[in-house]
Every structure is written in C-alpha cells, then in structure tokens.
Design an enzyme around this catalytic site. Structure first.
Site, PDB file in Angstrom:
ATOM      1  N   SER A 242     120.375  -5.904  29.403  1.00 55.77           N
ATOM      2  CA  SER A 242     121.613  -5.024  29.377  1.00 55.77           C
ATOM      3  C   SER A 242     122.879  -5.423  28.167  1.00 55.77           C
ATOM      4  O   SER A 242     122.707  -5.039  27.209  1.00 55.77           O
ATOM      5  CB  SER A 242     122.033  -4.970  30.666  1.00 55.77           C
ATOM      6  N   ARG A 243     123.398  -6.508  28.636  1.00 62.47           N
ATOM      7  CA  ARG A 243     124.396  -7.032  27.747  1.00 62.47           C
ATOM      8  C   ARG A 243     124.502  -8.605  27.930  1.00 62.47           C
ATOM      9  O   ARG A 243     124.633  -9.092  29.020  1.00 62.47           O
ATOM     10  CB  ARG A 243     125.726  -6.502  27.763  1.00 62.47           C
ATOM     11  N   ASP A 267     116.913 -10.084  26.237  1.00 60.69           N
ATOM     12  CA  ASP A 267     116.775  -9.252  25.094  1.00 60.69           C
ATOM     13  C   ASP A 267     118.234  -9.071  24.350  1.00 60.69           C
ATOM     14  O   ASP A 267     118.512  -8.579  23.423  1.00 60.69           O
ATOM     15  CB  ASP A 267     116.461  -7.912  25.453  1.00 60.69           C
ATOM     16  N   GLU A 272     125.429 -12.898  20.644  1.00 57.15           N
ATOM     17  CA  GLU A 272     124.148 -12.410  19.747  1.00 57.15           C
ATOM     18  C   GLU A 272     124.962 -11.838  18.250  1.00 57.15           C
ATOM     19  O   GLU A 272     123.860 -11.594  17.211  1.00 57.15           O
ATOM     20  CB  GLU A 272     123.431 -11.455  20.442  1.00 57.15           C
ATOM     21  N   HIS A 304     117.455  -8.062  21.103  1.00 54.68           N
ATOM     22  CA  HIS A 304     117.808  -6.861  21.287  1.00 54.68           C
ATOM     23  C   HIS A 304     117.114  -5.549  20.680  1.00 54.68           C
ATOM     24  O   HIS A 304     117.363  -4.858  19.917  1.00 54.68           O
ATOM     25  CB  HIS A 304     119.327  -6.507  20.770  1.00 54.68           C
ATOM     26  N   ALA A 306     114.875  -3.677  22.958  1.00 54.57           N
ATOM     27  CA  ALA A 306     114.427  -2.790  24.246  1.00 54.57           C
ATOM     28  C   ALA A 306     114.523  -1.595  23.702  1.00 54.57           C
ATOM     29  O   ALA A 306     113.621  -0.814  24.159  1.00 54.57           O
ATOM     30  CB  ALA A 306     115.192  -3.317  25.480  1.00 54.57           C
TER      31      ALA A 306
HETATM   32  P1  NAD Z   1     124.241   3.934  32.955  1.00 53.77           P
HETATM   33  O1  NAD Z   1     125.828   4.309  32.766  1.00 53.77           O
HETATM   34  O2  NAD Z   1     123.347   5.139  33.235  1.00 53.77           O
HETATM   35  O3  NAD Z   1     123.898   3.250  34.264  1.00 53.77           O
HETATM   36  C1  NAD Z   1     124.913   1.828  34.538  1.00 53.77           C
HETATM   37  C2  NAD Z   1     125.140   1.951  36.075  1.00 53.77           C
HETATM   38  O4  NAD Z   1     125.595   0.726  36.332  1.00 53.77           O
HETATM   39  C3  NAD Z   1     125.450   3.075  36.674  1.00 53.77           C
HETATM   40  O5  NAD Z   1     124.904   3.473  37.772  1.00 53.77           O
HETATM   41  C4  NAD Z   1     127.278   2.274  37.289  1.00 53.77           C
HETATM   42  O6  NAD Z   1     127.315   2.634  38.586  1.00 53.77           O
HETATM   43  C5  NAD Z   1     126.369   0.947  37.304  1.00 53.77           C
HETATM   44  N1  NAD Z   1     127.457   0.085  37.637  1.00 53.77           N
HETATM   45  C6  NAD Z   1     128.687  -0.065  37.026  1.00 53.77           C
HETATM   46  N2  NAD Z   1     129.533  -0.944  37.384  1.00 53.77           N
HETATM   47  C7  NAD Z   1     128.676  -1.833  38.095  1.00 53.77           C
HETATM   48  C8  NAD Z   1     128.990  -3.055  38.904  1.00 53.77           C
HETATM   49  N3  NAD Z   1     130.446  -3.675  38.903  1.00 53.77           N
HETATM   50  N4  NAD Z   1     128.122  -3.526  39.587  1.00 53.77           N
HETATM   51  C9  NAD Z   1     126.750  -2.831  39.660  1.00 53.77           C
HETATM   52  N5  NAD Z   1     126.683  -1.486  39.045  1.00 53.77           N
HETATM   53  C10 NAD Z   1     127.583  -1.164  38.343  1.00 53.77           C
HETATM   54  O7  NAD Z   1     123.786   3.163  31.853  1.00 53.77           O
HETATM   55  P2  NAD Z   1     122.359   2.797  31.224  1.00 53.77           P
HETATM   56  O8  NAD Z   1     122.078   3.890  30.414  1.00 53.77           O
HETATM   57  O9  NAD Z   1     121.489   2.466  32.368  1.00 53.77           O
HETATM   58  O10 NAD Z   1     122.563   1.369  30.486  1.00 53.77           O
HETATM   59  C11 NAD Z   1     122.770   0.272  31.220  1.00 53.77           C
HETATM   60  C12 NAD Z   1     123.271  -0.815  30.014  1.00 53.77           C
HETATM   61  O11 NAD Z   1     121.996  -1.224  29.519  1.00 53.77           O
HETATM   62  C13 NAD Z   1     124.368  -0.286  29.066  1.00 53.77           C
HETATM   63  O12 NAD Z   1     125.566  -0.676  29.607  1.00 53.77           O
HETATM   64  C14 NAD Z   1     123.755  -1.215  27.909  1.00 53.77           C
HETATM   65  O13 NAD Z   1     124.586  -2.355  27.936  1.00 53.77           O
HETATM   66  C15 NAD Z   1     122.462  -1.702  28.078  1.00 53.77           C
HETATM   67  N6  NAD Z   1     121.666  -1.194  27.224  1.00 53.77           N
HETATM   68  C16 NAD Z   1     120.672  -2.137  26.514  1.00 53.77           C
HETATM   69  C17 NAD Z   1     119.758  -1.568  25.692  1.00 53.77           C
HETATM   70  C18 NAD Z   1     118.970  -2.563  24.661  1.00 53.77           C
HETATM   71  O14 NAD Z   1     118.361  -2.356  23.903  1.00 53.77           O
HETATM   72  N7  NAD Z   1     118.881  -3.715  25.225  1.00 53.77           N
HETATM   73  C19 NAD Z   1     119.765  -0.297  25.131  1.00 53.77           C
HETATM   74  C20 NAD Z   1     120.669   0.686  25.755  1.00 53.77           C
HETATM   75  C21 NAD Z   1     121.523   0.244  26.821  1.00 53.77           C
END
Ligand code: NAD
Length: 341
Positions: A242-243, A267, A272, A304, A306
């Site tokens: 995620s981050r 990832d 980073e 990064h 994914a």
């Molecule tokens: P999304 O907005 O669809 O889902 C995020 C979820 O997190 C939501 O259901 C939200 O309710 C929940 N959330 C918010 N605050 C929270 C908390 N305090 N505790 C628990 N859950 C909480 O986002 P997504 O598309 O599923 O992406 C998730 C994350 O993945 C993004 O924020 C991004 O940082 C990361 N990401 C990484 C890559 C990569 O290449 N590695 C690519 C895309 C996204």
C-alpha cells in the site's frame, strides 16, 4: 499580457516519467489530442520551473505536491493536477483548494494487479521460489532451507477492504484461507463471501499473514509499530503493497531480528522516493534501513511494481486523459471518487 494568458489549456506536463509512461500515454493520446511534455525528474519546489506554458500537470506517487509547489503551480497558471495513481497522500489537498486547483486521480485502474502482486509476494516468501530459481541454476538440487507451509487453512488478516483489499480477499478465499478483515467501513458483500470483519487488535493477534491495503493518512501512519508487532503471532508474515508510511521501519527491523516477524514482503517503503524507479546499481546507498532490510533472508523487497501490468497502465492512461477532458469541458468528473478537489 500576463503569464496566465499564455497558458496552453491543452498541454500536460508529466513528471517522474519512465519510458513505459511515455509509451502508454502517447499510444492513447491519439483519441484525445493533448500536447504532452515529459519530464523524468520528480515534481518538487525546485522543478516547478520546468513547466512551460501548460495548464495541466500529471504526477505520480513520489512527486511532492505541497503548499510551496501548489502556490508556484497556481502562479504559473496551472489549473489541473492529474494524479496517475490511486493514493494521494503526497498532495496537500487543503492548499490545492486554497489556490483553486482541481486535483483528480485514478481510483481503481486494476485492483487485481496489486492484489495479485501481494499474493505473489506471499507465495515467494513462503515457498522461496526466488531462492530455488538461483539454486537450480547453480546445479544445487537440494531442498534444505526451502521448507514452506500450506496456505490452505491459514488465517490472513486484511487491513483496508477497498478495491484492492476486496480483490485480495477473493484470492485468499480461493486458496482456502480463513480471511479476517478490518476497515472503518464493514463490507456486507464480503461478509457474504465468507470474510469476517473484526477489530484491528484481533487481526494482529490471530493472523498468520497480515496484508495492508488501507491508504496512508493520519489514522493509519505507522499502524505497524512496536506495540502492534508485540500483539502478533510468532513468525507472522507481513505484506505491504500500500504505502511505506504504514510501517514503522525501525520497529519492523527489530521484529525481524527477534524472529517475531518471520517474513516481510514490501512493495513500498517509507523513504522510497530517494530510491525506487531508478537504477542505483553503481551507487553507494546512504539509506541504512533499506540496506538492513534487504540483508534479511526472509525479506522480499520489490520497487513499487505491484501496479505494473499492461492492463493497469492502459487504464491509467485512459482514465487520466478522461479525467482531464471532463474537467476541461464540465469542470467536474462523473466518477466522484476520482475528483479530490
Ligand atoms: P480504496 O480507496 O478503494 O480503499 C481503501 C480502503 O481503506 C477503504 O475501504 C477505506 O475505508 C479503508 N480505510 C480508510 N481508512 C482506514 C483506516 N484508518 N483503517 C482501515 N481501513 C481504512 O483504495 P485501493 O484502490 O484499494 O488502494 C489502497 C491503497 O493501495 C492506496 O491508498 C494506495 O496507497 C495503494 N496502492 C498501491 C499500489 C502499488 O503499486 N503498490 C497501487 C495502487 C494503490
């Protein structure tokens, strides 16, 4: 005539661009006809100056879009900041509002790409295919040290059940895992599929594998820290696609040294932006924490990647262009989750 009067509303300045960004954005621009200016450098207070006569800026995960950058962008006549990613923790949204800048993102380009990479990390760490690959090439056909475990029946805890967390839960269920989830919103559809929503504490205490899929914000920063690691099962597997800021790196290094964390797949990494998306193979890396992490035999780091599938890059280009087009024509975007400010 002021500087703003000369700004080209059809021109997009791209930052942090890699060859594949150019390939995909050029390919799909045929239909849209924007003028594209690609910069390899990151957007930060020092590089805003590169923007020449463009009203749109397109940025990625490690660009810095803070108050200083936003002020300079507004002064240059930029109107739209289009993120070609889902996460937006690197943008000061309040400052964007203050300077009357529109900010949009690509909310869900391919949740499967990221979810599948998270599972790939689990399988690699567990069955040590990366080590087996090298071993066999050296004609070492021994199995010693490659022992894994069945995923079937294990408990996987998911933190954040948005687009990616949901896709990942389906994959984990397909492997026959017990799937627990924590989110600030319970997803009843997922419950019907067999996912149990529980407290964060229960995720920490009962999961064999924990996978992070929530955004980085004030509530989630360092959700994996000394205290949460102390609650976890011995030899837990942690996966973060995620981050980087979700994990307190020093605490995880301690957990790995003590053996409490049995496997770590990341990832993303808190620092980073100084490392990822570059070839630093001939450089002396100054970041001791990443060097320490990479020295553990049970840690897998990917840079990064994914999101990095053909399908995802296609969607990123198409949705980014469509977001910009909608903002230019209607000052709005139909998909409300794409418009941040
Ligand atoms: P999304 O907005 O669809 O889902 C995020 C979820 O997190 C939501 O259901 C939200 O309710 C929940 N959330 C918010 N605050 C929270 C908390 N305090 N505790 C628990 N859950 C909480 O986002 P997504 O598309 O599923 O992406 C998730 C994350 O993945 C993004 O924020 C991004 O940082 C990361 N990401 C990484 C890559 C990569 O290449 N590695 C690519 C895309 C996204």
């Amino acid at each position: 005539m002021s500087l703003k009067d000369t700004v080209n509303t059809n021109k997009i300045a791209f930052f942090s661009t890699q060859p594949y960004d150019k390939t995909f954005f050029n390919k799909y621009n045929d239909v849209f006809g924007f003028e594209l200016d690609f910069f390899e450098t990151q957007l930060n207070p020092q590089t805003v100056i590169l923007i020449e006569n463009a009203s749109i800026v397109c940025v990625f995960v490690n660009d810095i879009i803070n108050e200083s950058v936003l002020k300079q962008l507004a002064e240059k006549g930029v109107k739209i900041i289009a993120l070609r990613c889902a996460g937006f923790n690197n943008v000061d949204l309040d400052a964007a509002k203050k300077y009357n800048l529109k900010v949009c993102r690509v909310p869900a380009y391919s949740p499967q790409a990221v979810a599948e990479h998270a599972m790939a990390m689990i399988l690699t760490l567990n069955r040590k295919t990366h080590k087996a690959y090298n071993r066999v090439r050296e004609q070492n056909f021994s199995l010693n040290g490659l022992l894994g475990f069945d995923l079937f029946g294990k408990t996987i805890g998911i933190i954040g059940t948005g687009n990616i967390g949901k896709a990942f839960a389906k994959i984990a269920l397909g492997f026959g895992c017990k799937v627990l989830a924590y989110d600030i919103v319970t997803n009843t559809e997922m419950e019907k599929d067999g996912v149990q929503f529980v407290s964060l504490e229960e995720i920490f205490k009962t999961s064999d594998i924990i996978s992070l899929h929530c955004p980085l914000n004030d509530q989630t920063k360092h959700v994996i820290n000394k205290e949460s690691i102390a609650l976890m099962k011995e030899s837990v597997m942690l996966i973060n696609t995620s981050r980087g800021g979700l994990i307190e790196t020093a605490a995880v290094i301690e957990g790995l040294k003590e053996g409490k964390i049995g496997y770590l797949g990341i990832d993303v990494y808190e620092q980073e932006e100084k490392l990822f998306f570059r070839d630093l193979s001939a450089d002396i890396i100054q970041d001791d924490a990443i060097q320490r992490l990479m020295s553990f035999p049970n840690v897998l780091v990917t840079a990064h990647q994914a999101f990095f599938t053909n399908e995802a890059l296609t969607q990123i280009a198409l949705v980014t262009f469509n977001n910009i087009k909608s903002l230019l024509t209607d000052n709005d975007i139909e998909n409300k989750t794409a418009l941040l400010v």
